[in-house]
Design a protein around this motif. Structure first.
Motif, PDB file in Angstrom:
ATOM      1  N   GLU A  41      -3.006  -0.027   1.293  1.00  0.00           N
ATOM      2  CA  GLU A  41      -3.383  -0.444  -0.066  1.00  0.00           C
ATOM      3  C   GLU A  41      -2.931   0.586  -1.096  1.00  0.00           C
ATOM      4  OE1 GLU A  41      -7.340  -3.089   1.032  1.00  0.00           O
ATOM      5  OE2 GLU A  41      -7.569  -0.943   0.643  1.00  0.00           O
TER       6      GLU A  41
ATOM      7  N   CYS B 109       0.563 -11.549   0.324  1.00  0.00           N
ATOM      8  CA  CYS B 109       1.213 -10.443  -0.393  1.00  0.00           C
ATOM      9  C   CYS B 109       2.703 -10.760  -0.543  1.00  0.00           C
ATOM     10  CB  CYS B 109       1.019  -9.134   0.365  1.00  0.00           C
ATOM     11  SG  CYS B 109       1.802  -7.715  -0.434  1.00  0.00           S
TER      12      CYS B 109
ATOM     13  N   ASP C 256       5.037  -8.943  -1.555  1.00  0.00           N
ATOM     14  CA  ASP C 256       5.889  -7.816  -1.167  1.00  0.00           C
ATOM     15  C   ASP C 256       6.002  -7.638   0.347  1.00  0.00           C
ATOM     16  OD1 ASP C 256       6.343  -7.225  -3.819  1.00  0.00           O
ATOM     17  OD2 ASP C 256       4.859  -5.625  -3.915  1.00  0.00           O
TER      18      ASP C 256
ATOM     19  N   HIS D 198      -4.638 -10.040   2.426  1.00  0.00           N
ATOM     20  CA  HIS D 198      -4.127  -9.661   1.098  1.00  0.00           C
ATOM     21  C   HIS D 198      -2.914  -8.734   1.213  1.00  0.00           C
ATOM     22  CE1 HIS D 198      -6.787  -6.339   2.174  1.00  0.00           C
ATOM     23  NE2 HIS D 198      -6.249  -5.613   1.193  1.00  0.00           N
ATOM     24  N   LEU D 199      -2.719  -8.156   2.395  1.00  0.00           N
ATOM     25  CA  LEU D 199      -1.572  -7.277   2.630  1.00  0.00           C
ATOM     26  C   LEU D 199      -0.421  -7.988   3.331  1.00  0.00           C
ATOM     27  CD1 LEU D 199      -3.556  -4.198   3.950  1.00  0.00           C
ATOM     28  CD2 LEU D 199      -2.632  -4.540   1.644  1.00  0.00           C
TER      29      LEU D 199
ATOM     30  N   TRP E 180       7.101  -3.579   3.600  1.00  0.00           N
ATOM     31  CA  TRP E 180       6.868  -4.144   2.270  1.00  0.00           C
ATOM     32  C   TRP E 180       8.012  -3.713   1.376  1.00  0.00           C
ATOM     33  CZ3 TRP E 180       3.190  -2.194   5.445  1.00  0.00           C
ATOM     34  CH2 TRP E 180       2.076  -2.990   5.728  1.00  0.00           C
TER      35      TRP E 180
END
Length: 185
Positions: free
Chosen positions: A99, A130, A132, A125-126, A161
């Protein structure tokens, strides 16, 4: 599928040194070269940084508190690290590392994680949510962290990412035998 215990005691400060072949597997899968990488979990050991340098990447390691870093030096175009998992080994500290890295003004992030790290609902969320999240490089060989009679018990992958990523995440594969031809061990 459950994981078996490795039979080894946890390392103090989670000092699990990343073998050079693991770094070579990552670099072999990247579409664009990395000019300058930073390893925020270097712990002054330099193994991951040395592997990056041996493979032609300008790399810097640091043992400073990564979670308080406001911005890395401007020349850094990638954060590449094997982050600590935390005291309970469930990834709480790793989650904070990812994060924080994604908040920094760095074009690319690569984290060496257990292969199923993206499977938890509370981490989406990652990953799936996400933009990215560019994908992962699954390592086809298990990482042997220690010498001894017991074999590795976890599968790992590099999770990637990129600020310029477009489209769905991709999966690549890297194996130790493929990397040995390139000089990494």
């Amino acid at each position: 599928m459950s994981q078996r215990a490795s039979g080894y005691k946890r390392q103090p400060d989670e000092a699990y040194e990343t073998p050079a072949w693991v770094v070579a597997a990552l670099l072999a899968q990247l579409r664009a070269p990395i000019r300058c990488a930073r390893d925020p979990a270097d712990r002054n050991s330099g193994h991951l940084v040395a592997a990056l340098r041996n493979l032609g990447v300008n790399a810097v390691g640091t043992a400073e508190d990564f979670l308080t870093l406001a911005a890395p030096p401007a020349e850094v175009d990638a954060i590449i690290t094997n982050p600590p998992y935390g005291q309970n080994c469930r990834g709480e500290l790793t989650l904070r590392f990812i994060e924080h890295a994604l908040k920094l003004p760095v074009p690319r992030v690569a984290m060496l994680l257990r292969n199923d790290f993206d499977s938890a609902f509370n981490r989406q969320h990652l990953f799936s949510r996400c933009a990215d999240f560019a994908g992962k490089v699954v390592l086809l060989n298990r990482i042997k962290w220690f010498e001894g009679p017991s074999g590795p018990s976890d599968n790992h992958a590099w999770f990637l990412w990129s600020r310029t990523h477009l489209g769905p995440p991709t999966i690549g594969y890297g194996a130790r035998v493929e990397m040995n031809a390139g000089g990494a061990s």
